[in-house]
Design a protein around this motif. Sequence first.
Motif, PDB file in Angstrom:
ATOM      1  N   ALA A 271       0.828  -1.205   0.000  1.00  0.00           N
ATOM      2  CA  ALA A 271       0.000   0.000   0.000  1.00  0.00           C
ATOM      3  C   ALA A 271       0.863   1.256   0.000  1.00  0.00           C
ATOM      4  N   LEU A 272       1.980   1.215   0.717  1.00  0.00           N
ATOM      5  CA  LEU A 272       2.899   2.359   0.762  1.00  0.00           C
ATOM      6  C   LEU A 272       3.462   2.653  -0.622  1.00  0.00           C
ATOM      7  N   GLU A 273       3.925   1.614  -1.310  1.00  0.00           N
ATOM      8  CA  GLU A 273       4.508   1.808  -2.637  1.00  0.00           C
ATOM      9  C   GLU A 273       3.434   2.154  -3.670  1.00  0.00           C
ATOM     10  N   LEU A 274       2.249   1.564  -3.546  1.00  0.00           N
ATOM     11  CA  LEU A 274       1.162   1.917  -4.449  1.00  0.00           C
ATOM     12  C   LEU A 274       0.807   3.390  -4.306  1.00  0.00           C
ATOM     13  N   ASP A 275       0.739   3.873  -3.083  1.00  0.00           N
ATOM     14  CA  ASP A 275       0.457   5.289  -2.859  1.00  0.00           C
ATOM     15  C   ASP A 275       1.540   6.160  -3.488  1.00  0.00           C
ATOM     16  N   ARG A 276       2.802   5.777  -3.320  1.00  0.00           N
ATOM     17  CA  ARG A 276       3.892   6.570  -3.898  1.00  0.00           C
ATOM     18  C   ARG A 276       3.779   6.625  -5.414  1.00  0.00           C
ATOM     19  N   ARG A 277       3.477   5.501  -6.033  1.00  0.00           N
ATOM     20  CA  ARG A 277       3.392   5.452  -7.496  1.00  0.00           C
ATOM     21  C   ARG A 277       2.188   6.239  -8.002  1.00  0.00           C
ATOM     22  N   LEU A 278       1.079   6.171  -7.295  1.00  0.00           N
ATOM     23  CA  LEU A 278      -0.089   6.948  -7.698  1.00  0.00           C
ATOM     24  C   LEU A 278       0.188   8.435  -7.640  1.00  0.00           C
ATOM     25  N   ARG A 279       0.840   8.868  -6.577  1.00  0.00           N
ATOM     26  CA  ARG A 279       1.163  10.297  -6.464  1.00  0.00           C
ATOM     27  C   ARG A 279       2.135  10.720  -7.548  1.00  0.00           C
ATOM     28  N   GLU A 280       3.131   9.891  -7.791  1.00  0.00           N
ATOM     29  CA  GLU A 280       4.136  10.215  -8.802  1.00  0.00           C
ATOM     30  C   GLU A 280       3.501  10.313 -10.191  1.00  0.00           C
ATOM     31  N   ALA A 281       2.485   9.489 -10.442  1.00  0.00           N
ATOM     32  CA  ALA A 281       1.801   9.502 -11.728  1.00  0.00           C
ATOM     33  C   ALA A 281       0.783  10.631 -11.841  1.00  0.00           C
ATOM     34  N   GLY A 282       0.561  11.365 -10.745  1.00  0.00           N
ATOM     35  CA  GLY A 282      -0.431  12.436 -10.759  1.00  0.00           C
ATOM     36  C   GLY A 282      -1.859  11.921 -10.780  1.00  0.00           C
ATOM     37  N   SER A 283      -2.067  10.696 -10.318  1.00  0.00           N
ATOM     38  CA  SER A 283      -3.400  10.094 -10.342  1.00  0.00           C
ATOM     39  C   SER A 283      -4.284  10.684  -9.249  1.00  0.00           C
ATOM     40  N   ARG A 284      -5.570  10.749  -9.532  1.00  0.00           N
ATOM     41  CA  ARG A 284      -6.540  11.178  -8.520  1.00  0.00           C
ATOM     42  C   ARG A 284      -7.003  10.003  -7.667  1.00  0.00           C
TER      43      ARG A 284
ATOM     44  N   TRP B  92       7.635  -4.540  -4.136  1.00  0.00           N
ATOM     45  CA  TRP B  92       6.887  -4.316  -5.373  1.00  0.00           C
ATOM     46  C   TRP B  92       7.570  -5.029  -6.541  1.00  0.00           C
ATOM     47  N   GLU B  93       8.867  -4.889  -6.647  1.00  0.00           N
ATOM     48  CA  GLU B  93       9.596  -5.527  -7.749  1.00  0.00           C
ATOM     49  C   GLU B  93       9.421  -7.041  -7.731  1.00  0.00           C
ATOM     50  N   ALA B  94       9.473  -7.635  -6.545  1.00  0.00           N
ATOM     51  CA  ALA B  94       9.291  -9.090  -6.432  1.00  0.00           C
ATOM     52  C   ALA B  94       7.869  -9.488  -6.802  1.00  0.00           C
ATOM     53  N   ALA B  95       6.888  -8.740  -6.296  1.00  0.00           N
ATOM     54  CA  ALA B  95       5.492  -9.063  -6.582  1.00  0.00           C
ATOM     55  C   ALA B  95       5.183  -8.884  -8.070  1.00  0.00           C
ATOM     56  N   ALA B  96       5.736  -7.844  -8.668  1.00  0.00           N
ATOM     57  CA  ALA B  96       5.504  -7.605 -10.090  1.00  0.00           C
ATOM     58  C   ALA B  96       6.081  -8.739 -10.936  1.00  0.00           C
ATOM     59  N   ALA B  97       7.276  -9.203 -10.579  1.00  0.00           N
ATOM     60  CA  ALA B  97       7.903 -10.290 -11.328  1.00  0.00           C
ATOM     61  C   ALA B  97       7.111 -11.589 -11.163  1.00  0.00           C
ATOM     62  N   GLN B  98       6.662 -11.867  -9.945  1.00  0.00           N
ATOM     63  CA  GLN B  98       5.984 -13.140  -9.703  1.00  0.00           C
ATOM     64  C   GLN B  98       4.575 -13.169 -10.284  1.00  0.00           C
ATOM     65  N   THR B  99       3.895 -12.032 -10.319  1.00  0.00           N
ATOM     66  CA  THR B  99       2.537 -11.994 -10.868  1.00  0.00           C
ATOM     67  C   THR B  99       2.530 -11.594 -12.352  1.00  0.00           C
ATOM     68  N   ARG B 100       3.695 -11.249 -12.890  1.00  0.00           N
ATOM     69  CA  ARG B 100       3.805 -10.814 -14.271  1.00  0.00           C
ATOM     70  C   ARG B 100       2.854  -9.650 -14.545  1.00  0.00           C
ATOM     71  N   SER B 101       2.891  -8.674 -13.651  1.00  0.00           N
ATOM     72  CA  SER B 101       2.053  -7.495 -13.800  1.00  0.00           C
ATOM     73  C   SER B 101       2.803  -6.276 -13.312  1.00  0.00           C
ATOM     74  N   GLU B 102       2.430  -5.112 -13.809  1.00  0.00           N
ATOM     75  CA  GLU B 102       3.094  -3.882 -13.420  1.00  0.00           C
ATOM     76  C   GLU B 102       2.093  -2.768 -13.194  1.00  0.00           C
ATOM     77  N   PHE B 103       2.584  -1.713 -12.613  1.00  0.00           N
ATOM     78  CA  PHE B 103       1.787  -0.509 -12.387  1.00  0.00           C
ATOM     79  C   PHE B 103       1.324   0.038 -13.740  1.00  0.00           C
ATOM     80  N   PRO B 104       0.025   0.202 -13.945  1.00  0.00           N
ATOM     81  CA  PRO B 104      -0.466   0.499 -15.296  1.00  0.00           C
ATOM     82  C   PRO B 104      -0.573   1.967 -15.660  1.00  0.00           C
ATOM     83  N   LEU B 105      -0.308   2.880 -14.735  1.00  0.00           N
ATOM     84  CA  LEU B 105      -0.539   4.295 -15.008  1.00  0.00           C
ATOM     85  C   LEU B 105       0.752   4.995 -15.417  1.00  0.00           C
TER      86      LEU B 105
END
Length: 295
Positions: A179-192, A282-295
Amino acid sequence: MTSTWTAAHMPRLDGRSIVVTGGTRGIGLATARAAAASGARVVITGRSDESAADVAATVAADTGAQVVGRGLDLTDRDSILRFADGLDDVDVLLHNAGIIPAAPEYTADGFESGMATNLLGPFLLTNTVLPRVRDRVVVVTSLVHRLGVVDPADLHFARRRWSQKRAYADSKLANAQWALELDRRLREAGSRTAAVLCHPGVAATEITSLTPLQAVNDGVIWAAARVANTAERAADCELYAATMPVPPGAFVGPRGRGIRGAPTLVGRSQAASDLRAAGLLWEAAAAQTRSEFPL
């Protein structure tokens, strides 16, 4: 912020939609029912289409709201992607579903079941549907995250000794770091869209059944019923995190010592505040689920 907030103080949610994973029983059901009673369109997930549809029909009949039930297996990649493919735009994605694994079990992908259900499944689902989430993602952790240790190189106990307590605590700390990293990425992307973390304290629900011995479980539940939140009171923390104007990245939990009581903003542990650790997870979870931050 008041410390006497309950679901009765929740604003009307007419026109808003909320997904509540694990919404067929316990805290998830109490959360879904209260959101529906306030006018939200609610999507409840359960372990099968049939069980979720049955519960959704009951909640809809009780509240007069539009409630949909769908099956979602967070340990199954295909199930997650099917669910995501059929999901319309939503205001809130609330990750309530979680397990305390009774034994070391592994998914078809080789993931330890607790980490798969509590972190990796929700991680994949969120990355898949995030462009359709208009308001916020709510991640539910637990007080026991303070006992966890997250090793991104060994999330599934290949080198460490598995124990029930360790597996659950580690997965709940992983929730907080995600949740901490998701929040950081959302803010960095300028997401609402915001990421909000919450924990319900200690609740007297079926997840309190920690052992294979029913007599021990009965004793734990008896004690929990006297010192813990009811499912409805615990749901207040999830509802507050999902519907009230809390800051992005906030952590909501019960007031006082965090065991029971009305929701308020609470502080993060040092491990749950570690941005570097959150990034590595985040990097480990992204590699294992084969998914990335989409924004």
